[in-house]
Design a protein around this motif. Structure first.
Motif, PDB file in Angstrom:
ATOM      1  N   ALA A 231       0.818  -1.219   0.000  1.00  0.00           N
ATOM      2  CA  ALA A 231       0.000   0.000   0.000  1.00  0.00           C
ATOM      3  C   ALA A 231       0.849   1.266   0.000  1.00  0.00           C
ATOM      4  O   ALA A 231       0.367   2.351  -0.341  1.00  0.00           O
ATOM      5  N   PHE A 232       2.133   1.120   0.379  1.00  0.00           N
ATOM      6  CA  PHE A 232       3.015   2.286   0.498  1.00  0.00           C
ATOM      7  C   PHE A 232       4.344   2.036  -0.216  1.00  0.00           C
ATOM      8  O   PHE A 232       5.406   2.020   0.420  1.00  0.00           O
ATOM      9  N   PRO A 233       4.340   1.844  -1.545  1.00  0.00           N
ATOM     10  CA  PRO A 233       5.598   1.562  -2.252  1.00  0.00           C
ATOM     11  C   PRO A 233       6.596   2.710  -2.175  1.00  0.00           C
ATOM     12  O   PRO A 233       7.803   2.505  -2.325  1.00  0.00           O
ATOM     13  N   GLU A 234       6.118   3.927  -1.921  1.00  0.00           N
ATOM     14  CA  GLU A 234       6.992   5.094  -1.861  1.00  0.00           C
ATOM     15  C   GLU A 234       7.600   5.314  -0.482  1.00  0.00           C
ATOM     16  O   GLU A 234       8.446   6.193  -0.297  1.00  0.00           O
ATOM     17  N   ALA A 235       7.191   4.524   0.499  1.00  0.00           N
ATOM     18  CA  ALA A 235       7.569   4.794   1.888  1.00  0.00           C
ATOM     19  C   ALA A 235       9.077   4.704   2.134  1.00  0.00           C
ATOM     20  O   ALA A 235       9.624   5.477   2.929  1.00  0.00           O
ATOM     21  N   GLU A 236       9.749   3.772   1.483  1.00  0.00           N
ATOM     22  CA  GLU A 236      11.183   3.587   1.743  1.00  0.00           C
ATOM     23  C   GLU A 236      11.994   4.830   1.433  1.00  0.00           C
ATOM     24  O   GLU A 236      13.046   5.054   2.031  1.00  0.00           O
ATOM     25  N   ALA A 237      11.546   5.624   0.498  1.00  0.00           N
ATOM     26  CA  ALA A 237      12.297   6.821   0.098  1.00  0.00           C
ATOM     27  C   ALA A 237      12.017   8.017   1.004  1.00  0.00           C
ATOM     28  O   ALA A 237      12.664   9.061   0.858  1.00  0.00           O
TER      29      ALA A 237
END
Length: 253
Positions: A120-126
């Motif tokens: 749900a949060f593919p952008e979270a790591e960045a």
């Protein structure tokens, strides 16, 4: 500072006194935050309150009869390192199952990058920790199921912390602040429900629990207040220090 082990042997007061020609004071962030609540939030009038800091770390500042509770070595009220699961996640402090490992901004960001929430949060790591939390809270407010589920899980752990605050310190008010307070009313509703279920009945009914009205960095205001309070408590001492400095550095102002 459990996340910065290499700094454990640093005497901060000594280092700052060497670097700057001004008195230096050290205070724990949650206790500075508690002071900020009493000084800068005009809705706060209680002499017995607990400021529950839930940010990149988890901390607690308690004011009892108008005075900060400090402990023998200044380490009182370390709520973030109270174990809520004796066989739980290892913590950098050396303990296991510390509250901080379940509801801090760091723990939230970690959960967002792992199944089942990562999809749900593919952008979270960045993102940094604060930005990841802001993304989560926004998505939850838009009705996204996984985001709402994670916020409720986090809020439950924040609630367990409140139960321990109520039972251990019996404050008239608990104020939840810093990054995680940005989850807003859904977080507070779950916290209130957990406290209703688990805290001692004789104590919980006399405890008001609210979100902070101050900005997330209110601890900085509290830190400034710590320094000011030292000068107000001992004006003669600091006037003497000032005169001594003027004597050794006649050109200084």
């Amino acid at each position: 500072m459990t996340s910065m082990q290499s700094w454990k042997g640093v005497n901060f007061i000594h280092e700052f006194l060497e670097a700057f020609p001004v008195p230096t004071f050290i205070e724990q962030d949650a206790r500075a935050g508690a002071l900020a609540q009493t000084l800068f939030d005009h809705s706060v009038s209680s002499p017995n309150l607990a400021y529950y800091l839930v940010g990149e770390g988890v901390g607690l500042g308690v004011i009892e009869d108008g005075k900060l509770v400090n402990g023998t070595k200044g380490g009182a009220t370390e709520l973030g390192h109270l174990s809520i699961d004796v066989d739980g996640k290892p913590c950098e402090c050396g303990n296991q199952g510390c509250l901080e490992r379940y509801c801090s901004a760091v723990a939230i960001h970690e959960a967002m990058c792992q199944p089942p929430y990562a999809r749900a949060f593919p952008e979270a790591e960045a993102l940094n920790h604060a930005a990841a939390c802001q993304l989560l809270f926004y998505r939850a407010s838009q009705g996204e199921d996984l985001a709402a589920q994670l916020v409720e899980r986090i809020a439950s752990y924040v609630g367990y912390g409140c139960v321990n605050i109520v039972n251990a310190f019996n404050p008239s008010r608990i104020i939840i602040g810093d990054i995680v307070a940005g989850a807003g009313q859904p977080l507070l509703d779950t916290v209130l429900d957990i406290v209703k279920q688990r805290a001692l009945p004789e104590l919980k009914d006399g405890t008001q629990i609210t979100l902070s009205h101050l900005p997330a960095d209110a601890t900085l205001m509290g830190a400034a207040a710590v320094a000011v309070s030292h000068f107000l408590d001992e004006p003669t001492r600091f006037a003497q220090l000032y005169r001594q400095r003027q004597g050794t550095n006649p050109g200084s102002r």
